[in-house]
Design a protein around this motif. Structure first.
Motif, short mmCIF file in Angstrom:
data_model
loop_
_atom_site.label_atom_id
_atom_site.label_comp_id
_atom_site.label_asym_id
_atom_site.label_seq_id
_atom_site.Cartn_x
_atom_site.Cartn_y
_atom_site.Cartn_z
N GLU A 77 -35.22 -28.44 -16.92
CA GLU A 77 -35.85 -29.73 -17.18
C GLU A 77 -37.09 -29.88 -16.31
N CYS A 78 -38.07 -30.60 -16.83
CA CYS A 78 -39.30 -30.79 -16.08
C CYS A 78 -40.06 -31.98 -16.66
N GLU A 79 -41.17 -32.30 -16.04
CA GLU A 79 -42.08 -33.31 -16.58
C GLU A 79 -43.21 -32.59 -17.30
N VAL A 80 -43.26 -32.73 -18.61
CA VAL A 80 -44.29 -32.05 -19.39
C VAL A 80 -45.49 -32.99 -19.55
N ILE A 81 -46.60 -32.62 -18.94
CA ILE A 81 -47.84 -33.38 -19.08
C ILE A 81 -48.55 -32.95 -20.36
N GLN A 82 -48.55 -31.66 -20.60
CA GLN A 82 -49.13 -31.13 -21.83
C GLN A 82 -48.36 -29.89 -22.26
N GLU A 83 -47.96 -29.85 -23.52
CA GLU A 83 -47.21 -28.70 -24.03
C GLU A 83 -48.13 -27.48 -24.13
N GLY A 84 -47.50 -26.31 -24.08
CA GLY A 84 -48.26 -25.07 -24.17
C GLY A 84 -47.38 -23.88 -23.87
N LYS A 85 -47.96 -22.69 -23.92
CA LYS A 85 -47.20 -21.47 -23.64
C LYS A 85 -48.12 -20.45 -22.98
N ILE A 86 -47.53 -19.72 -22.04
CA ILE A 86 -48.24 -18.67 -21.31
C ILE A 86 -47.26 -17.54 -21.03
N VAL A 87 -47.77 -16.39 -20.62
CA VAL A 87 -46.94 -15.29 -20.13
C VAL A 87 -47.43 -14.95 -18.74
N ILE A 88 -46.55 -15.11 -17.75
CA ILE A 88 -46.95 -14.94 -16.36
C ILE A 88 -46.65 -13.54 -15.84
N LYS A 89 -47.44 -13.10 -14.87
CA LYS A 89 -47.15 -11.88 -14.11
C LYS A 89 -46.25 -12.32 -12.96
N HIS A 90 -44.96 -12.25 -13.20
CA HIS A 90 -43.99 -13.01 -12.42
C HIS A 90 -43.76 -12.50 -11.00
N LYS A 91 -43.95 -11.22 -10.73
CA LYS A 91 -43.58 -10.69 -9.42
C LYS A 91 -44.37 -11.32 -8.29
N LEU A 92 -45.69 -11.42 -8.47
CA LEU A 92 -46.53 -12.03 -7.44
C LEU A 92 -46.25 -13.52 -7.32
N ILE A 93 -46.05 -14.17 -8.45
CA ILE A 93 -45.75 -15.61 -8.45
C ILE A 93 -44.41 -15.86 -7.76
N GLU A 94 -43.44 -14.99 -8.01
CA GLU A 94 -42.13 -15.13 -7.39
C GLU A 94 -42.24 -15.04 -5.86
N GLU A 95 -43.00 -14.08 -5.38
CA GLU A 95 -43.20 -13.95 -3.94
C GLU A 95 -43.86 -15.19 -3.37
N PHE A 96 -44.85 -15.70 -4.07
CA PHE A 96 -45.57 -16.89 -3.61
C PHE A 96 -44.64 -18.10 -3.55
N LEU A 97 -43.83 -18.32 -4.57
CA LEU A 97 -42.94 -19.48 -4.62
C LEU A 97 -41.92 -19.46 -3.49
N LYS A 98 -41.55 -18.27 -3.04
CA LYS A 98 -40.59 -18.16 -1.93
C LYS A 98 -41.20 -18.60 -0.60
N GLN A 99 -42.51 -18.59 -0.53
CA GLN A 99 -43.18 -18.86 0.74
C GLN A 99 -43.66 -20.30 0.89
N ILE A 100 -43.46 -21.12 -0.13
CA ILE A 100 -43.87 -22.52 -0.02
C ILE A 100 -42.64 -23.41 0.07
N SER A 101 -42.82 -24.62 0.58
CA SER A 101 -41.67 -25.49 0.86
C SER A 101 -41.57 -26.70 -0.08
N ASP A 102 -42.58 -26.93 -0.90
CA ASP A 102 -42.56 -28.11 -1.78
C ASP A 102 -41.37 -28.06 -2.74
N ASP A 103 -40.75 -29.19 -2.95
CA ASP A 103 -39.69 -29.28 -3.95
C ASP A 103 -40.28 -29.30 -5.36
N LYS A 104 -41.39 -30.02 -5.52
CA LYS A 104 -42.05 -30.13 -6.82
C LYS A 104 -43.40 -29.43 -6.78
N ILE A 105 -43.68 -28.69 -7.84
CA ILE A 105 -44.97 -28.03 -7.95
C ILE A 105 -45.52 -28.26 -9.35
N GLU A 106 -46.83 -28.11 -9.51
CA GLU A 106 -47.46 -28.29 -10.81
C GLU A 106 -47.97 -26.95 -11.31
#
Length: 375
Positions: free
Chosen positions: A59-88
Motif C-alpha cells: 500500500e502507498c500514496e499514489v500521486i500519479q499512476e505509472g510504471k517503471i523498471v528499476i535497476k534494483h541492486k543499487l537502489i536496494e543498497e541505497f535504501l538500506k543506508q537511509i533512515s526515513d520511514d517514508k520516501i517519495e
C-alpha cells in the motif's frame, strides 16, 4: 509518470521478495530489473527470468499512476543506508528520483514497455497447506537435490499428491530423500498432482516463506506450471518436464538384513568430528569407514595429514559389517532428524543404505556406499 510515497521498509521487503526471480540478462537487459507499477492505492512489484515470475504489492500514496523498471541492486543498497520511514519515488525525464528528508537521488531505469507480463494460471488443481509445516518438509527434502543445472531431471524437488498423501522427493543420483505426509481432511479427495519444481524456484520459495508471516500457502498447478500464493505474494514457475527417477521402484525393491540403532545426538557429534578429517581425503572426499561390530560403531576418517578414530555404542541386529559412506551426506540428514534414535539398515558393503528416525516412517534417506578402502 510514476509518483508515489511509500514506506521504505515495506519497499525493501518487497524488493527482497521479487528479486528471487531476477537474474542478470545482458541480451534482454529489462529482465535484469524489477517492474514497478503504481495504481489506485498500491505499488505492484514484479520480477521474472521467464522461467519463474514473482509479484507482490504494498500500500502507498499514489500521486500519479505509472510504471517503471528499476535497476534494483543499487537502489536496494541505497535504501538500506537511509533512515526515513517514508520516501517519495518520482519518475522525471526518464530517471527515477528517490526523495528523502535529506537528499534527492537519481537512478537510471529500463523502459517498462519492454517488460514481459506473465499470464496468470487460470486452471488446475488447488491445494492449501500450513506454510510452516510445508517449509520444514521442503527444507528437509532439499538436501538431496542435484545442484548442477546440467543435471536438469534431478535439479528439482518432486512434489506428488495422490491417495490423500503429500510426497516430496529429491535425488542427485547418489542419495535420495523421501518425505510422506497425510493430507489434512480439508484437502482430501482432489485430483492428483505430480510435478518437478526447479531447485531455483525452491530456493526462492524458501526465502519468501521465511519473510512472510502467514499461516497458509496455496499451491495450484496445471502440470506445466505451478502457482504459489502466500498472503499478497504470487509465484508462477515452469516445471521440469524431464522424467524424474523411478523412486517408487527403489522404495519397493530395497533389501536389507541388518539394523543398527544409534543415539542421534551422539552420532551427529561423531560425524561432525570425522568430517573435519574426511573432507580433505584426496582419494574419497568426505568418505569415512564405518565398522559395525559387536554393538559398537568404529568410525575412521583420514586425510594425508591426520586420522581420527571414533567409537560409539550401538544396538545391532544382524551380522557385523564394514562399509565406506559419505560422512557429509549422512550428516546432512542426521542433522534434521527430530527423534532421539537413528536407525540404519544395511545389506552389504556395496548396497544402498537406509537411514531414518526410528520413531517415524514419514521420512527416509537413501545413500549409496563408496568404494571401501582401508585406512
Amino acid at each position: 509518470m510514476l509518483n508515489v510515497i511509500v514506506n521504505r521498509r515495506e519497499l525493501l521487503k518487497a524488493i527482497h521478495i521479487v528479486e528471487n526471480a531476477v537474474k542478470e540478462n545482458k541480451i534482454r537487459e529489462v529482465l535484469s530489473g524489477i517492474y514497478i507499477e503504481a495504481k489506485e492505492n498500491k505499488v505492484i512489484l514484479k520480477g521474472t527470468d521467464l522461467e519463474v515470475s514473482i509479484s507482490t504489492e504494498i500500500e502507498c500514496e499514489v500521486i500519479q499512476e505509472g510504471k517503471i523498471v528499476i535497476k534494483h541492486k543499487l537502489i536496494e543498497e541505497f535504501l538500506k543506508q537511509i533512515s526515513d520511514d517514508k520516501i517519495e519515488l518520482n519518475e522525471e525525464s526518464g530517471k527515477l528520483v528517490i526523495k528523502t528528508s535529506a537528499t534527492d537521488t537519481e537512478f537510471s531505469i529500463y523502459d517498462a514497455e519492454n517488460f514481459p507480463i506473465q499470464t496468470k494460471l487460470e486452471t488446475g488443481v488447488e491445494y492449501n497447506f500450513n506454510k510452516d509445516e510445508l517449509l520444514t518438509h521442503i527444507e528437509n527434502v532439499k538436501i538431496s537435490a542435484a545442484t548442477e543445472v546440467e543435471n536438469l531431471a534431478v535439479n528439482c524437488i518432486r512434489l506428488e499428491i495422490g491417495e490423500n498423501k503429500l510426497k516430496l522427493v529429491s535425488s542427485d543420483t547418489y542419495r535420495l530423500t523421501f518425505i510422506e505426509e497425510e493430507l489434512p481432511e480439508s484437502q482430501r479427495n482432489k485430483e492428483d498432482l505430480n510435478v518437478s519444481i526447479p531447485l531455483k524456484t525452491i530456493d526462492g520459495l524458501i526465502k519468501i516463506m521465511k519473510l512472510i508471516d502467514e499461516e497458509t500457502i496455496t499451491i495450484k498447478s496445471d502440470s506445466s506450471k505451478v502457482f504459489f500464493k502466500i498472503a499478497n505474494v504470487e509465484i508462477l514457475t515452469r516445471v521440469i518436464e524431464l522424467q524424474f527417477p523411478d523412486y517408487k521402484t527403489i522404495l519397493k525393491n530395497v533389501d536389507h538384513n541388518k539394523k543398527i540403532l544409534l543415539n542421534t545426538k551422539d552420532f551427529t557429534s561423531v560425524l561432525r568430528r570425522t568430517l573435519i578429517f574426511a573432507r580433505d581425503n584426496k582419494e574419497t572426499k568426505n568418505g569415512g569407514i564405518f565398522n559395525f561390530q559387536n554393538n559398537k560403531l568404529y568410525l575412521t576418517g583420514t586425510n594425508e595429514y591426520a586420522q581420527i578414530k571414533e567409537e560409539l555404542p550401538t544396538i545391532q541386529e544382524g551380522d557385523d559389517i564394514k562399509i565406506s559412506l559419505n560422512v557429509k551426506f549422512l550428516l546432512d540428514y542426521i542433522s534434521i532428524i527430530s527423534g532421539k534414535v537413528t536407525e540404519i539398515r544395511l545389506l552389504n558393503s556395496k548396497s544402498s543404505v537406509i537411514i531414518k528416525d526410528e520413531d517415524s516412517d514419514k521420512s527416509l534417506y537413501f545413500t549409496m556406499p563408496l568404494a571401501l578402502r582401508e585406512s
